[in-house]
Motif scaffolding. Sequence first.
Motif, PDB file in Angstrom:
ATOM      1  N   ASN A 220     -11.515 -27.534  47.740  1.00  0.00           N
ATOM      2  CA  ASN A 220     -11.876 -26.922  46.455  1.00  0.00           C
ATOM      3  C   ASN A 220     -13.315 -27.223  46.051  1.00  0.00           C
ATOM      4  O   ASN A 220     -13.870 -26.546  45.172  1.00  0.00           O
ATOM      5  CB  ASN A 220     -10.923 -27.396  45.358  1.00  0.00           C
ATOM      6  N   SER A 221     -13.938 -28.206  46.696  1.00  0.00           N
ATOM      7  CA  SER A 221     -15.317 -28.565  46.380  1.00  0.00           C
ATOM      8  C   SER A 221     -16.327 -27.978  47.368  1.00  0.00           C
ATOM      9  O   SER A 221     -17.544 -28.122  47.170  1.00  0.00           O
ATOM     10  CB  SER A 221     -15.467 -30.095  46.360  1.00  0.00           C
TER      11      SER A 221
ATOM     12  N   ILE B 206      -7.071 -30.903  49.738  1.00  0.00           N
ATOM     13  CA  ILE B 206      -7.187 -29.900  48.678  1.00  0.00           C
ATOM     14  C   ILE B 206      -8.386 -30.213  47.788  1.00  0.00           C
ATOM     15  O   ILE B 206      -9.160 -29.319  47.417  1.00  0.00           O
ATOM     16  CB  ILE B 206      -5.881 -29.824  47.857  1.00  0.00           C
ATOM     17  N   THR B 207      -8.564 -31.500  47.453  1.00  0.00           N
ATOM     18  CA  THR B 207      -9.723 -31.920  46.663  1.00  0.00           C
ATOM     19  C   THR B 207     -11.018 -31.539  47.375  1.00  0.00           C
ATOM     20  O   THR B 207     -11.953 -31.009  46.762  1.00  0.00           O
ATOM     21  CB  THR B 207      -9.687 -33.445  46.435  1.00  0.00           C
TER      22      THR B 207
ATOM     23  N   LYS C 282      -9.053 -21.229  49.529  1.00  0.00           N
ATOM     24  CA  LYS C 282      -8.897 -21.439  48.083  1.00  0.00           C
ATOM     25  C   LYS C 282      -7.921 -20.443  47.484  1.00  0.00           C
ATOM     26  O   LYS C 282      -7.207 -20.753  46.524  1.00  0.00           O
ATOM     27  CB  LYS C 282     -10.265 -21.331  47.400  1.00  0.00           C
TER      28      LYS C 282
ATOM     29  N   LYS D   8      -3.967 -21.276  47.116  1.00  0.00           N
ATOM     30  CA  LYS D   8      -3.439 -22.137  46.046  1.00  0.00           C
ATOM     31  C   LYS D   8      -2.533 -23.234  46.631  1.00  0.00           C
ATOM     32  O   LYS D   8      -1.371 -23.379  46.255  1.00  0.00           O
ATOM     33  CB  LYS D   8      -2.700 -21.309  44.990  1.00  0.00           C
TER      34      LYS D   8
ATOM     35  N   THR E 226     -13.652 -20.437  53.599  1.00  0.00           N
ATOM     36  CA  THR E 226     -13.397 -21.207  52.390  1.00  0.00           C
ATOM     37  C   THR E 226     -12.714 -20.385  51.302  1.00  0.00           C
ATOM     38  O   THR E 226     -11.755 -20.842  50.669  1.00  0.00           O
ATOM     39  CB  THR E 226     -14.722 -21.781  51.841  1.00  0.00           C
TER      40      THR E 226
END
Length: 223
Positions: free
Chosen positions: A70-71, A66-67, A159, A162, A155
């Motif tokens: 999200n980047s 998830i980290t 995202k 959630k 992507t």
Amino acid sequence: MNNITLVIPAKNEKESLPKVLDELKIYNLKIIIVLEKDDKETIQSAEDYNCKILYQDGKGYGDALITGINSVETEFFCVFNADGSFDPSELTKMFDQINDKKADFVFGTRYEKNCGSDDDTIITLVGNFIFTKIGILFFGLNITDILYTYLVGKTSKAKNLKLNSKDFKFCVELPIKAKRKGYKLVTSKAYERSRIGGKKKVNAFKDGLVILIYMIKLFFIRN
């Protein structure tokens, strides 16, 4: 494939990560490696490579992914293992299916014709069969290998899901939530290679029970 970013969770993979990164050099890919700050040896093993290293605030496989996701700033992302079990030559085929089949997510599968695994055990084989069947029967999934997280996706769509599973529940959370959003999921033939080093981070019985309970929860609660 300059519009795709690999997200590589790499906890305690100091032996295998450099070999994986060496193999990936011939591909035009952006790479994000996600690690815990105290995993100094793995961090050191990746410092000489052209990749971005992110530190996760929490812990766990799902938290790392998830980290990383999200980047991601590219249009597409790919979850890629640091242990050498994923074959990067399969990436092109997976990526092509995004366009050819107008898919949102492409999942690698070890359980279709001309597929396989050098890493499976009888326990993981049976467990994956059961969880995949649950996914098909109770969630309408059309993928044949629900716990194999070699996947390519859009992507923005990822995202939008959630995602919040910090551990191995991530493996089922993503496809189930994607299906509920009406996104198109397809499979791509894959072959899981032997791990370069280290042991599986999955406890087949403990993590399997956690995933089963989570799938039951998802069946009754839409979140």
